[in-house]
Design a protein around this motif. Structure first.
Motif, PDB file in Angstrom:
ATOM      1  N   ARG A  99      -4.581 -24.867  49.037  1.00 12.64           N
ATOM      2  CA  ARG A  99      -3.148 -24.627  48.839  1.00 12.64           C
ATOM      3  C   ARG A  99      -2.372 -25.931  48.673  1.00 12.64           C
ATOM      4  N   LEU A 100      -3.031 -27.063  48.964  1.00 14.15           N
ATOM      5  CA  LEU A 100      -2.353 -28.358  48.840  1.00 14.15           C
ATOM      6  C   LEU A 100      -2.837 -29.118  47.606  1.00 14.15           C
ATOM      7  N   GLY A 101      -3.499 -28.378  46.703  1.00 11.91           N
ATOM      8  CA  GLY A 101      -4.109 -29.016  45.529  1.00 11.91           C
ATOM      9  C   GLY A 101      -3.130 -29.843  44.707  1.00 11.91           C
ATOM     10  N   LYS A 102      -1.841 -29.413  44.674  1.00  9.99           N
ATOM     11  CA  LYS A 102      -0.877 -30.110  43.809  1.00  9.99           C
ATOM     12  C   LYS A 102      -0.201 -31.275  44.523  1.00  9.99           C
ATOM     13  N   ALA A 103      -0.473 -31.426  45.809  1.00  8.88           N
ATOM     14  CA  ALA A 103       0.225 -32.468  46.588  1.00  8.88           C
ATOM     15  C   ALA A 103      -0.554 -33.776  46.565  1.00  8.88           C
ATOM     16  N   ALA A 104       0.199 -34.877  46.706  1.00  6.67           N
ATOM     17  CA  ALA A 104      -0.434 -36.197  46.835  1.00  6.67           C
ATOM     18  C   ALA A 104      -0.460 -36.556  48.316  1.00  6.67           C
ATOM     19  N   LEU A 105      -1.627 -36.946  48.822  1.00  3.55           N
ATOM     20  CA  LEU A 105      -1.770 -37.284  50.243  1.00  3.55           C
ATOM     21  C   LEU A 105      -2.079 -38.775  50.376  1.00  3.55           C
ATOM     22  N   ALA A 106      -1.424 -39.426  51.338  1.00  2.00           N
ATOM     23  CA  ALA A 106      -1.702 -40.848  51.599  1.00  2.00           C
ATOM     24  C   ALA A 106      -1.898 -41.034  53.095  1.00  2.00           C
ATOM     25  N   GLU A 107      -2.716 -41.984  53.456  1.00  2.00           N
ATOM     26  CA  GLU A 107      -2.984 -42.245  54.871  1.00  2.00           C
ATOM     27  C   GLU A 107      -2.136 -43.410  55.372  1.00  2.00           C
ATOM     28  N   ARG A 108      -1.446 -43.209  56.488  1.00  2.00           N
ATOM     29  CA  ARG A 108      -0.631 -44.251  57.090  1.00  2.00           C
ATOM     30  C   ARG A 108      -0.852 -44.221  58.601  1.00  2.00           C
ATOM     31  N   THR A 109      -0.070 -45.006  59.345  1.00  2.00           N
ATOM     32  CA  THR A 109      -0.121 -44.885  60.808  1.00  2.00           C
ATOM     33  C   THR A 109       1.295 -44.650  61.333  1.00  2.00           C
ATOM     34  N   MET A 110       1.358 -43.957  62.476  1.00  2.00           N
ATOM     35  CA  MET A 110       2.635 -43.715  63.153  1.00  2.00           C
ATOM     36  C   MET A 110       2.348 -43.712  64.653  1.00  2.00           C
ATOM     37  N   PHE A 111       3.155 -44.346  65.460  1.00  2.00           N
ATOM     38  CA  PHE A 111       2.840 -44.544  66.880  1.00  2.00           C
ATOM     39  C   PHE A 111       1.425 -45.130  66.998  1.00  2.00           C
ATOM     40  N   ASP A 112       1.063 -45.970  66.041  1.00  2.00           N
ATOM     41  CA  ASP A 112      -0.227 -46.659  66.064  1.00  2.00           C
ATOM     42  C   ASP A 112      -1.428 -45.707  65.945  1.00  2.00           C
ATOM     43  N   ALA A 113      -1.214 -44.523  65.396  1.00  2.00           N
ATOM     44  CA  ALA A 113      -2.321 -43.573  65.193  1.00  2.00           C
ATOM     45  C   ALA A 113      -2.277 -43.099  63.740  1.00  2.00           C
ATOM     46  N   PRO A 114      -3.422 -42.666  63.187  1.00  2.00           N
ATOM     47  CA  PRO A 114      -3.426 -42.241  61.786  1.00  2.00           C
ATOM     48  C   PRO A 114      -2.550 -41.009  61.542  1.00  2.00           C
ATOM     49  N   ILE A 115      -1.932 -40.987  60.378  1.00  2.00           N
ATOM     50  CA  ILE A 115      -1.096 -39.835  59.992  1.00  2.00           C
ATOM     51  C   ILE A 115      -1.171 -39.683  58.477  1.00  2.00           C
ATOM     52  N   THR A 116      -1.006 -38.452  57.993  1.00  2.00           N
ATOM     53  CA  THR A 116      -1.040 -38.192  56.551  1.00  2.00           C
ATOM     54  C   THR A 116       0.389 -38.037  56.028  1.00  2.00           C
ATOM     55  N   VAL A 117       0.659 -38.654  54.875  1.00  2.00           N
ATOM     56  CA  VAL A 117       1.966 -38.507  54.221  1.00  2.00           C
ATOM     57  C   VAL A 117       1.755 -37.667  52.969  1.00  2.00           C
ATOM     58  N   MET A 118       2.570 -36.630  52.837  1.00  4.49           N
ATOM     59  CA  MET A 118       2.370 -35.699  51.719  1.00  4.49           C
ATOM     60  C   MET A 118       3.613 -35.628  50.836  1.00  4.49           C
ATOM     61  N   THR A 119       3.406 -35.790  49.548  1.00  8.94           N
ATOM     62  CA  THR A 119       4.522 -35.649  48.596  1.00  8.94           C
ATOM     63  C   THR A 119       4.032 -34.775  47.445  1.00  8.94           C
ATOM     64  N   LEU A 120       4.967 -34.369  46.605  1.00  7.05           N
ATOM     65  CA  LEU A 120       4.553 -33.627  45.413  1.00  7.05           C
ATOM     66  C   LEU A 120       4.579 -34.591  44.248  1.00  7.05           C
TER      67      LEU A 120
END
Ligand SMILES: C[S@@+](CC[C@H](N)C(=O)[O-])C[C@H]1O[C@@H](n2cnc3c(N)ncnc32)[C@H](O)[C@@H]1O
Length: 261
Positions: free
Chosen positions: A219-240
């Motif tokens: 269901r997220l096929g059209k989204a762009a995902l990037a890996e970042r950190t937040m509170f010093d832990a990994p997090i995913t950033v999602m945009t269209l």
């Protein structure tokens, strides 16, 4: 038996654009993907929103309900006169939209109340533990911190809290309050997904599983995902992607998006 999401598909494909609200396509896609993945994984619980406005997001939660699950819409449901144009009529728009969309809600699933007066005990009694809660009520420091603590108190082990406007430049105290609550609850709450308007948070063990499912989720096929950190832990950033955004604005220009229910 496979879950049936016919009414949710209809709402997301053809009706959601006709309900005024404060989030975009990428948030709808993310909430839908997380909610359906929970069902596929056998994660059970109720679904709630603090700050419902005309119901745009809440109707996704209501349509994600499975047998034995309930939803809860919490709002003052009062027109404060500050929401004009398409956003006017907070005292009746949610109820009108629910009827027009034919979404059945029990009386106990709508709570006209100031969220800051709700105790964790009262919330548990009303709705039990939650697999998803959207926090989008008052945007001042006191209300956001109170709502987030309430959400923490009723979040199931595998549940997700969605915090609205964390990155919104118009609402700095949402970010400050959320950072304070997330810091004090560091052992229990970990952000795992960022979209332009929302921050998705889960219990640390669950957060890792949610992050792991994002890249392969159909269901997220059209989204762009990037890996970042937040509170010093990994997090995913999602945009269209640009193409998706352009497609939508073209549909709007051509009058292909529904204007009203
Ligand atoms: C930004 S709008 C919510 C938008 C909505 N989530 C959507 O999907 O479009 C904020 C809502 O919070 C409600 N609200 C503000 N303060 C509140 C409080 N203390 N208790 C309950 N609801 C509150 C307002 O009535 C308003 O409907």
């Amino acid at each position: 038996m496979a879950a049936v999401f016919e009414a949710l598909d209809l709402y997301l494909d053809r009706q959601i654009e006709a309900v005024p609200g404060y989030f975009g396509q990428v948030e709808a896609i993310a909430i839908d993907a997380v909610g359906r993945w929970q069902v596929e994984q056998g994660i059970k619980g109720n679904l709630a929103e603090i700050g419902v406005h005309h119901g745009k997001l809440f109707f996704i939660l209501a349509l994600l309900r499975q047998a034995g699950e309930r939803a809860l819409a919490i709002d003052l449901f009062e027109d404060d006169g500050l929401n004009t144009g398409i956003h006017a009529g907070r005292d009746r728009a949610f109820f009108d939209n629910r009827t027009k969309l034919g979404i059945a809600l029990d009386e106990s699933e709508v709570w006209k109340v100031d969220s800051t007066t709700i105790t964790p005990e009262a919330m548990r009694e009303r709705i039990g533990m939650l697999r998803m809660i959207s926090v989008d009520g008052g945007h001042d420091y006191r209300t956001v911190s109170s709502d987030l603590r309430l959400a923490d108190a009723v979040l199931a082990d595998d549940g997700v809290t969605v915090i609205h406007d964390f990155f919104g430049i118009g609402w700095p105290d949402v970010s400050v309050a959320a950072i304070h609550v997330l810091t004090e609850a560091r052992e229990r709450l970990q952000p795992f997904l960022i979209t332009p308007y929302k921050l998705f948070v889960a219990r640390p063990a669950a957060a890792a599983r949610y992050r792991a499912m994002l890249p392969g989720n159909p269901r997220l096929g059209k989204a762009a995902l990037a890996e970042r950190t937040m509170f010093d832990a990994p997090i995913t950033v999602m945009t269209l992607g640009r193409r998706e955004v352009l497609k939508r604005s073209l549909r709007r220009k051509l009058g292909l998006l529904p204007k009203r229910l």
